[in-house]
Design a protein around this motif. Sequence first.
Motif, PDB file in Angstrom:
ATOM      1  N   HIS A 110       4.527  -3.355  39.484  1.00 59.50           N
ATOM      2  CA  HIS A 110       3.115  -3.000  39.314  1.00 59.50           C
ATOM      3  C   HIS A 110       2.213  -3.987  40.053  1.00 59.50           C
ATOM      4  O   HIS A 110       1.227  -3.586  40.680  1.00 59.50           O
ATOM      5  CB  HIS A 110       2.739  -2.959  37.828  1.00 59.50           C
ATOM      6  N   ARG A 111       2.563  -5.262  39.982  1.00 66.48           N
ATOM      7  CA  ARG A 111       1.746  -6.273  40.656  1.00 66.48           C
ATOM      8  C   ARG A 111       1.811  -6.097  42.173  1.00 66.48           C
ATOM      9  O   ARG A 111       0.801  -6.274  42.877  1.00 66.48           O
ATOM     10  CB  ARG A 111       2.205  -7.670  40.250  1.00 66.48           C
ATOM     11  N   ASP A 142       2.315  -3.226  43.710  1.00 64.90           N
ATOM     12  CA  ASP A 142       1.496  -2.038  43.998  1.00 64.90           C
ATOM     13  C   ASP A 142       0.010  -2.392  44.026  1.00 64.90           C
ATOM     14  O   ASP A 142      -0.728  -1.957  44.923  1.00 64.90           O
ATOM     15  CB  ASP A 142       1.744  -0.939  42.957  1.00 64.90           C
ATOM     16  N   GLU A 143      -0.433  -3.189  43.052  1.00 64.73           N
ATOM     17  CA  GLU A 143      -1.832  -3.610  43.011  1.00 64.73           C
ATOM     18  C   GLU A 143      -2.183  -4.448  44.240  1.00 64.73           C
ATOM     19  O   GLU A 143      -3.269  -4.306  44.812  1.00 64.73           O
ATOM     20  CB  GLU A 143      -2.115  -4.408  41.736  1.00 64.73           C
ATOM     21  N   GLU A 157      -0.727  -4.305  47.220  1.00 64.58           N
ATOM     22  CA  GLU A 157      -0.788  -3.406  48.371  1.00 64.58           C
ATOM     23  C   GLU A 157      -2.117  -2.662  48.406  1.00 64.58           C
ATOM     24  O   GLU A 157      -2.730  -2.516  49.469  1.00 64.58           O
ATOM     25  CB  GLU A 157       0.368  -2.409  48.336  1.00 64.58           C
ATOM     26  N   ASN A 158      -2.574  -2.193  47.239  1.00 63.96           N
ATOM     27  CA  ASN A 158      -3.859  -1.499  47.177  1.00 63.96           C
ATOM     28  C   ASN A 158      -5.007  -2.429  47.565  1.00 63.96           C
ATOM     29  O   ASN A 158      -5.917  -2.030  48.307  1.00 63.96           O
ATOM     30  CB  ASN A 158      -4.098  -0.924  45.773  1.00 63.96           C
ATOM     31  N   SER A 159      -4.961  -3.658  47.071  1.00 66.97           N
ATOM     32  CA  SER A 159      -6.016  -4.622  47.401  1.00 66.97           C
ATOM     33  C   SER A 159      -6.031  -4.931  48.890  1.00 66.97           C
ATOM     34  O   SER A 159      -7.101  -5.003  49.510  1.00 66.97           O
ATOM     35  CB  SER A 159      -5.815  -5.920  46.611  1.00 66.97           C
ATOM     36  N   GLY A 179      -4.983  -2.965  51.281  1.00 67.42           N
ATOM     37  CA  GLY A 179      -5.492  -1.763  51.945  1.00 67.42           C
ATOM     38  C   GLY A 179      -7.007  -1.674  51.870  1.00 67.42           C
ATOM     39  O   GLY A 179      -7.668  -1.336  52.859  1.00 67.42           O
ATOM     40  N   GLU A 180      -7.566  -2.009  50.693  1.00 69.45           N
ATOM     41  CA  GLU A 180      -9.016  -1.989  50.539  1.00 69.45           C
ATOM     42  C   GLU A 180      -9.675  -3.041  51.434  1.00 69.45           C
ATOM     43  O   GLU A 180     -10.703  -2.777  52.065  1.00 69.45           O
ATOM     44  CB  GLU A 180      -9.396  -2.227  49.077  1.00 69.45           C
ATOM     45  N   GLU A 217      -4.516   0.872  59.900  1.00 67.19           N
ATOM     46  CA  GLU A 217      -3.221   0.624  59.277  1.00 67.19           C
ATOM     47  C   GLU A 217      -2.197   0.269  60.339  1.00 67.19           C
ATOM     48  O   GLU A 217      -2.354   0.568  61.519  1.00 67.19           O
ATOM     49  CB  GLU A 217      -2.762   1.859  58.498  1.00 67.19           C
TER      50      GLU A 217
END
Length: 95
Positions: A60-61, A63-64, A66-68, A70-71, A80
């Motif tokens: 989960h960490r 994934d978070e 990766e999202n951060s 990307g943002e 990308e």
Amino acid sequence: CKSMAEVNALAPPSGEGPVDDVPQNSQDLTIFVQNLLNQMQGRFATMSDAIIGRIDEMGHRIDELENSIGELMAQAGIEEESEPTDAVRAAPTSS
């Protein structure tokens, strides 16, 4: 994890010294081994659950993270990773 001395201390005394702590017949030995295996199985299950929980938490960490990333890349206007690679491949053929 109990030492052999701790396991032996739990055995009822029979008055004959250290040899008393050893099961005297096959039935006692079988019960002793079954109890020991049950304890080990319980501890293994507990440790296994803890490890799986930690692996899930790390997933989960990640994934978070990766999202951060990307943002942040989107805010900075950075494309990308796969898109620049395609552009670099196309550039030499058009020159």
